[in-house]
Design an enzyme around this catalytic site. Sequence first.
Site, PDB file in Angstrom:
ATOM      1  N   TYR A   1      36.309  25.978  51.641  1.00 50.49           N
ATOM      2  CA  TYR A   1      36.119  26.628  50.335  1.00 50.49           C
ATOM      3  C   TYR A   1      34.661  26.458  49.892  1.00 50.49           C
ATOM      4  O   TYR A   1      34.018  27.406  49.434  1.00 50.49           O
ATOM      5  CB  TYR A   1      37.067  26.023  49.299  1.00 50.49           C
ATOM      6  CG  TYR A   1      36.965  26.677  47.928  1.00 50.49           C
ATOM      7  CD1 TYR A   1      37.275  28.029  47.741  1.00 50.49           C
ATOM      8  CD2 TYR A   1      36.555  25.951  46.806  1.00 50.49           C
ATOM      9  CE1 TYR A   1      37.180  28.628  46.490  1.00 50.49           C
ATOM     10  CE2 TYR A   1      36.465  26.537  45.555  1.00 50.49           C
ATOM     11  CZ  TYR A   1      36.773  27.877  45.401  1.00 50.49           C
ATOM     12  OH  TYR A   1      36.683  28.470  44.161  1.00 50.49           O
TER      13      TYR A   1
ATOM     14  N   THR B   1      43.895  28.698  36.295  1.00 51.73           N
ATOM     15  CA  THR B   1      44.314  30.025  36.787  1.00 51.73           C
ATOM     16  C   THR B   1      45.261  29.810  37.963  1.00 51.73           C
ATOM     17  O   THR B   1      45.660  28.677  38.252  1.00 51.73           O
ATOM     18  CB  THR B   1      43.083  30.831  37.276  1.00 51.73           C
ATOM     19  OG1 THR B   1      42.538  30.145  38.411  1.00 51.73           O
ATOM     20  CG2 THR B   1      42.020  30.985  36.203  1.00 51.73           C
TER      21      THR B   1
ATOM     22  N   LYS C   1      31.966  29.416  49.021  1.00 48.38           N
ATOM     23  CA  LYS C   1      31.344  29.545  47.691  1.00 48.38           C
ATOM     24  C   LYS C   1      29.829  29.375  47.761  1.00 48.38           C
ATOM     25  O   LYS C   1      29.096  29.979  46.983  1.00 48.38           O
ATOM     26  CB  LYS C   1      31.978  28.539  46.723  1.00 48.38           C
ATOM     27  CG  LYS C   1      33.427  28.876  46.396  1.00 48.38           C
ATOM     28  CD  LYS C   1      33.529  30.063  45.451  1.00 48.38           C
ATOM     29  CE  LYS C   1      34.381  31.182  45.924  1.00 48.38           C
ATOM     30  NZ  LYS C   1      34.454  32.322  44.995  1.00 48.38           N
TER      31      LYS C   1
HETATM   32  N1  LIG Z   1      39.567  28.911  38.257  1.00 47.54           N
HETATM   33  C1  LIG Z   1      38.558  28.107  38.524  1.00 47.54           C
HETATM   34  O1  LIG Z   1      38.472  26.965  38.033  1.00 47.54           O
HETATM   35  C2  LIG Z   1      37.449  28.555  39.412  1.00 47.54           C
HETATM   36  C3  LIG Z   1      36.386  27.665  39.637  1.00 47.54           C
HETATM   37  C4  LIG Z   1      35.322  28.096  40.402  1.00 47.54           C
HETATM   38  C5  LIG Z   1      35.318  29.357  40.944  1.00 47.54           C
HETATM   39  N2  LIG Z   1      36.370  30.195  40.754  1.00 47.54           N
HETATM   40  C6  LIG Z   1      36.334  31.513  41.376  1.00 47.54           C
HETATM   41  O2  LIG Z   1      36.745  32.484  40.450  1.00 47.54           O
HETATM   42  C7  LIG Z   1      37.251  33.611  41.144  1.00 47.54           C
HETATM   43  C8  LIG Z   1      38.544  34.059  40.475  1.00 47.54           C
HETATM   44  O3  LIG Z   1      39.515  33.071  40.665  1.00 47.54           O
HETATM   45  P1  LIG Z   1      40.633  32.737  39.582  1.00 47.54           P
HETATM   46  O4  LIG Z   1      40.363  31.368  39.126  1.00 47.54           O
HETATM   47  O5  LIG Z   1      40.765  33.822  38.607  1.00 47.54           O
HETATM   48  O6  LIG Z   1      41.918  32.650  40.528  1.00 47.54           O
HETATM   49  P2  LIG Z   1      43.265  33.523  40.571  1.00 47.54           P
HETATM   50  O7  LIG Z   1      43.900  33.561  39.247  1.00 47.54           O
HETATM   51  O8  LIG Z   1      44.036  32.979  41.723  1.00 47.54           O
HETATM   52  O9  LIG Z   1      42.727  34.955  40.908  1.00 47.54           O
HETATM   53  C9  LIG Z   1      42.247  35.258  42.196  1.00 47.54           C
HETATM   54  C10 LIG Z   1      42.330  36.734  42.391  1.00 47.54           C
HETATM   55  O10 LIG Z   1      41.857  37.031  43.708  1.00 47.54           O
HETATM   56  C11 LIG Z   1      42.779  37.920  44.302  1.00 47.54           C
HETATM   57  N3  LIG Z   1      42.747  37.867  45.755  1.00 47.54           N
HETATM   58  C12 LIG Z   1      43.018  36.810  46.555  1.00 47.54           C
HETATM   59  N4  LIG Z   1      42.939  37.208  47.837  1.00 47.54           N
HETATM   60  C13 LIG Z   1      42.618  38.514  47.828  1.00 47.54           C
HETATM   61  C14 LIG Z   1      42.414  39.474  48.844  1.00 47.54           C
HETATM   62  N5  LIG Z   1      42.557  39.190  50.144  1.00 47.54           N
HETATM   63  N6  LIG Z   1      42.093  40.734  48.493  1.00 47.54           N
HETATM   64  C15 LIG Z   1      41.976  41.062  47.186  1.00 47.54           C
HETATM   65  N7  LIG Z   1      42.193  40.207  46.185  1.00 47.54           N
HETATM   66  C16 LIG Z   1      42.500  38.942  46.511  1.00 47.54           C
HETATM   67  C17 LIG Z   1      44.120  37.480  43.758  1.00 47.54           C
HETATM   68  O11 LIG Z   1      45.065  38.493  43.979  1.00 47.54           O
HETATM   69  P3  LIG Z   1      46.636  38.149  44.079  1.00 47.54           P
HETATM   70  O12 LIG Z   1      47.107  38.086  42.672  1.00 47.54           O
HETATM   71  O13 LIG Z   1      47.180  39.312  44.834  1.00 47.54           O
HETATM   72  O14 LIG Z   1      46.774  36.838  44.788  1.00 47.54           O
HETATM   73  C18 LIG Z   1      43.757  37.272  42.297  1.00 47.54           C
HETATM   74  O15 LIG Z   1      43.723  38.488  41.616  1.00 47.54           O
HETATM   75  C19 LIG Z   1      37.394  33.171  42.601  1.00 47.54           C
HETATM   76  O16 LIG Z   1      36.319  33.699  43.351  1.00 47.54           O
HETATM   77  C20 LIG Z   1      37.292  31.668  42.534  1.00 47.54           C
HETATM   78  O17 LIG Z   1      36.771  31.105  43.730  1.00 47.54           O
HETATM   79  C21 LIG Z   1      37.424  29.812  39.980  1.00 47.54           C
END
Ligand SMILES: NC(=O)c1ccc[n+]([C@@H]2O[C@H](COP(=O)([O-])OP(=O)(O)OC[C@H]3O[C@@H](n4cnc5c(N)ncnc54)[C@H](OP(=O)(O)O)[C@@H]3O)[C@@H](O)[C@H]2O)c1
Length: 321
Positions: A174, A211, A178
């Site tokens: 991961y 999330t 990133k």
């Molecule tokens: N939440 C945090 O604390 C955090 C921290 C640092 C960085 N981030 C980054 O923020 C971004 C958003 O994450 P989030 O926290 O909102 O997580 P999330 O709620 O799990 O959302 C992730 C999204 O990515 C989609 N996804 C996963 N695999 C995919 C694929 N193969 N093709 C298209 N869509 C796909 C998921 O779709 P499905 O619903 O179909 O699974 C979901 O809509 C990510 O890049 C993550 O690395 C988050």
Amino acid sequence: MSWSLDDIPAQDGRRAVVTGANGGLGLQTAKELARRGASVVLAVRDTARGAKAVDVIRREVSDARLEVAPLDLADLSSVRAFAAAQEAAGEPLDLLINNAGVMATPPRTTADGFELQLGTNHLGHFALTALLLDRLRGAPAPRVVTVSSQAHRLGTIDFDDLNWQHSYSPWRAYGRAKLANLLFARELQARADAAGLPLRSLAAHPGYSSTGLQITGPGMSGGVVGRLNALGGRALNLLVGTSDAYGALPTLRAATDPEMPGGGFVGPGRIAQTRGAVGLVSSTAAGRDMDVARRLFDVSEELTGVDFGLPAAAAAAGVAR
Ligand SMILES: NC(=O)c1ccc[n+]([C@@H]2O[C@H](COP(=O)([O-])OP(=O)(O)OC[C@H]3O[C@@H](n4cnc5c(N)ncnc54)[C@H](OP(=O)(O)O)[C@@H]3O)[C@@H](O)[C@H]2O)c1
């Protein structure tokens, strides 16, 4: 004063694509862009969930201009089909938000044989951006925002085993994905500058927001281990996570604030970059290594078979920004 949603300039007449917009940060990002008048394409792998996200957004923003389009970043044929549909629609693209992601998955590969996290989070978005570049060039002031993470701090780019064929660690993988997101955002800016393109490319990170991210990937192991991992993710979310609305602020600022410079990294400014006002933040030296960024860009073109048509900037070597 802290930057807030009220500071988002009017987005009327602008068109945005947000990947992973059916939940979490992507949904919040799509909603706020739509609230300010942008027309938003929700690029999602599950279009039924995408349709539900449209309902959620319209409950708050009744006149939101939204479309749902299928995109599986873990399958380059889907990335190509999505981009071809955008190309056929022929509209300029003002904003591309490379948001979707998976975290800490068990060892898995994408349809094209890439390690799942690198393949989805970095290579899928890398190819998507290249294939949408003509649409972005058609907009007067296009921006690309790529969502990275504090986890870039765990990352190293090992060109001898980029896809973890010889060893695998869910968290280090991961971190690599990133770090690749961050380096891509910076190298895209360097190449756009060298080519004289008026494109801004920024990276953003949310800190730690509650999330689905902390549940989906760790839960993929299945069985008792998967259930325990997912439970751990839920517990951590309750204990330390900020809201998804707060977590989307860095992305929204990177996407819309005229003062945010290309190549910048936007995130929360306090308590180990997890809380407080959102603005430009620091990264590790590895996150600023433009020699690695340039090589990763070239390798990513080779792996995905896309061509940005943007040569590396001459002699812009070293650690930057
Ligand atoms: N939440 C945090 O604390 C955090 C921290 C640092 C960085 N981030 C980054 O923020 C971004 C958003 O994450 P989030 O926290 O909102 O997580 P999330 O709620 O799990 O959302 C992730 C999204 O990515 C989609 N996804 C996963 N695999 C995919 C694929 N193969 N093709 C298209 N869509 C796909 C998921 O779709 P499905 O619903 O179909 O699974 C979901 O809509 C990510 O890049 C993550 O690395 C988050």
